[in-house]
Design an enzyme around this catalytic site. Structure first.
Site, mmCIF file in Angstrom:
data_model
loop_
_atom_site.group_PDB
_atom_site.id
_atom_site.type_symbol
_atom_site.label_atom_id
_atom_site.label_comp_id
_atom_site.label_asym_id
_atom_site.label_seq_id
_atom_site.Cartn_x
_atom_site.Cartn_y
_atom_site.Cartn_z
ATOM 1 N N GLU A 35 0.827 -1.216 0.000
ATOM 2 C CA GLU A 35 0.000 0.000 0.000
ATOM 3 C C GLU A 35 0.856 1.258 0.000
ATOM 4 O O GLU A 35 2.086 1.189 0.175
ATOM 5 C CB GLU A 35 -0.937 0.012 1.198
ATOM 6 N N VAL A 118 -5.435 0.341 2.776
ATOM 7 C CA VAL A 118 -5.604 -1.109 2.646
ATOM 8 C C VAL A 118 -6.822 -1.414 1.769
ATOM 9 O O VAL A 118 -6.756 -2.264 0.871
ATOM 10 C CB VAL A 118 -5.739 -1.774 4.032
ATOM 11 N N ALA A 153 -12.968 1.305 6.348
ATOM 12 C CA ALA A 153 -13.410 0.628 5.122
ATOM 13 C C ALA A 153 -12.553 -0.604 4.827
ATOM 14 O O ALA A 153 -12.950 -1.458 4.032
ATOM 15 C CB ALA A 153 -13.345 1.603 3.950
ATOM 16 N N ASP A 154 -11.406 -0.716 5.496
ATOM 17 C CA ASP A 154 -10.563 -1.905 5.308
ATOM 18 C C ASP A 154 -11.340 -3.170 5.655
ATOM 19 O O ASP A 154 -11.155 -4.220 5.025
ATOM 20 C CB ASP A 154 -9.325 -1.857 6.211
ATOM 21 N N LYS A 171 -3.893 -1.682 14.686
ATOM 22 C CA LYS A 171 -3.236 -0.712 15.545
ATOM 23 C C LYS A 171 -3.891 -0.603 16.911
ATOM 24 O O LYS A 171 -5.109 -0.649 17.042
ATOM 25 C CB LYS A 171 -3.246 0.663 14.861
HETATM 26 N N1 PSU Z 1 -0.853 1.050 9.043
HETATM 27 C C1 PSU Z 1 0.206 1.825 9.311
HETATM 28 N N2 PSU Z 1 0.170 3.109 8.902
HETATM 29 C C2 PSU Z 1 -0.882 3.592 8.177
HETATM 30 C C3 PSU Z 1 -2.002 2.747 7.888
HETATM 31 C C4 PSU Z 1 -1.925 1.490 8.351
HETATM 32 O O1 PSU Z 1 1.170 1.396 9.916
HETATM 33 O O2 PSU Z 1 -0.840 4.750 7.778
HETATM 34 C C5 PSU Z 1 -3.146 3.252 7.040
HETATM 35 C C6 PSU Z 1 -3.536 2.114 6.104
HETATM 36 O O3 PSU Z 1 -3.473 2.602 4.790
HETATM 37 C C7 PSU Z 1 -4.958 1.778 6.490
HETATM 38 C C8 PSU Z 1 -5.430 3.124 6.933
HETATM 39 O O4 PSU Z 1 -5.697 1.239 5.441
HETATM 40 O O5 PSU Z 1 -4.342 3.610 7.704
HETATM 41 C C9 PSU Z 1 -6.727 3.051 7.708
HETATM 42 O O6 PSU Z 1 -7.314 4.321 7.759
HETATM 43 P P1 PSU Z 1 -8.802 4.478 8.341
HETATM 44 O O7 PSU Z 1 -8.666 4.133 9.789
HETATM 45 O O8 PSU Z 1 -9.159 5.927 8.103
HETATM 46 O O9 PSU Z 1 -9.650 3.531 7.592
#
Ligand code: PSU
Ligand code: MN
Length: 315
Positions: A35, A118, A153-154, A171
């Protein structure tokens, strides 16, 4: 039998697959999708570029072809040149968008440049015929989601798109029990790689059990094959704990997360901005330690991604 990677690209689909990646897919050789939101929004410069390069190198050393996905000038790219990685890594936040599935059509129609999350990376990888994708951590159900409805949305993408996602769990800024519940609802198998616990990104353990455990890349490939042979749509989560040498102390992480979440609440940060904001705060609060851990775990995932892609191709 057709080669596992073989695809029939829709010639009208505005997707540009790098010749090296296209050749590997055509010949049934291992490819690992990567990604780019982690480059554009997940890490500061220049660590983001160094990491993007290091991750591609890990994939190559593991015997697979790296295919970093991004959108540049409205074209979804599968496999980037060094100059393209550098462009993404050095662009300011207002010049590059965070492209999740919902943003993809707008980014293409308007000729935007962005890092794919993702969800968008899975979608694009699947269009190109890539079945294995390595990242840092997946998005998930945010803490407080019962009020905010903030669910990455992942997760929905994992429920519908046939790609195995190698990650270090989700995370620690998220609600991990709810994330696992939601994956179950969506029918997504969560497989611990040489672990029975769902890793919490910065730490190897979360106290939460995974559904299944696999000891080898071959076992993972067998499960992928079985799932898709049955016509069960959707992805798999392969949870690969951060190497012990790079792990953070769980108490430090939790304190830093609480701090970062308070900070986000005070500043009113919501929606797509929240994850990048929290990651940056965590790095500040831990004096850069969380960033080093992030780099170590994504490299580790790239190595496992290459091994899984090899196993997949030798089925
Ligand atoms: N993992 C990391 N750093 C990131 C992300 C994941 O170590 O920046 C990113 C990935 O691209 C993941 C996104 O899909 O954060 C998720 O964002 P959101 O919570 O807005 O869906
Ligand atoms: Mn969100």
């Amino acid at each position: 039998m057709t080669a596992p990677n073989q695809v029939h690209l829709n010639p009208n689909r505005p997707l540009k697959v790098h010749p090296e990646v296209a050749a590997a897919l055509r010949e049934g050789r291992p490819v690992v999708g990567l990604e780019s939101t982690i480059i554009t929004h997940g890490m500061p410069h220049p660590e983001n570029l160094d990491t993007a390069i290091a991750v591609e190198k890990e994939v190559r050393q593991g015997g697979a072809v790296p295919a970093t996905v991004a959108v540049i000038d409205g074209v979804p790219l599968v496999g980037l040149e060094l100059g393209e990685l550098a462009l993404l890594a050095s662009s300011t936040r207002d010049a590059v968008v965070k492209v999740s599935r919902r943003d993809l059509a707008v980014a293409v129609a308007r000729g935007l440049t962005g890092g794919t999350t993702v969800s968008a990376t899975m979608a694009i990888a699947a269009m190109a015929g890539i079945r294995v994708f390595a990242t840092g951590g997946i998005g998930g159900v945010h803490r407080g989601a019962t009020e905010t409805f903030d669910i990455s949305a992942d997760l929905a993408e994992l429920g519908r798109t046939n790609v195995a996602v190698i990650c270090a769990g989700a995370k620690a800024i998220l609600d991990l029990p709810l994330t696992l519940e939601y994956l179950e609802t969506l029918g997504v198998p969560v497989i611990g790689y040489q672990t029975s616990e769902f890793p919490a990104f910065y730490t190897r353990s979360s106290g939460l059990l995974v559904d299944y455990r696999a000891e080898t890349p071959d076992e993972i490939a067998d499960i992928m094959r079985a799932k898709w042979d049955l016509g069960l749509e959707g992805g798999l989560v392969v949870a690969n704990p951060v190497p012990a040498s790079a792990e953070l102390d769980p108490k430090t992480v939790e304190e830093a997360v609480q701090h970062a979440l308070n900070h986000a609440a005070v500043e009113g940060v919501r929606g797509a901005d929240l994850t990048p904001f929290l990651l940056a705060r965590l790095s500040d609060i831990t004096g850069g330690a969380s960033l080093q851990t992030n780099i170590a775990l994504i490299r580790n995932n790239a190595r496992l991604g290459a091994a899984v892609a090899r196993a997949w191709c030798s089925l």
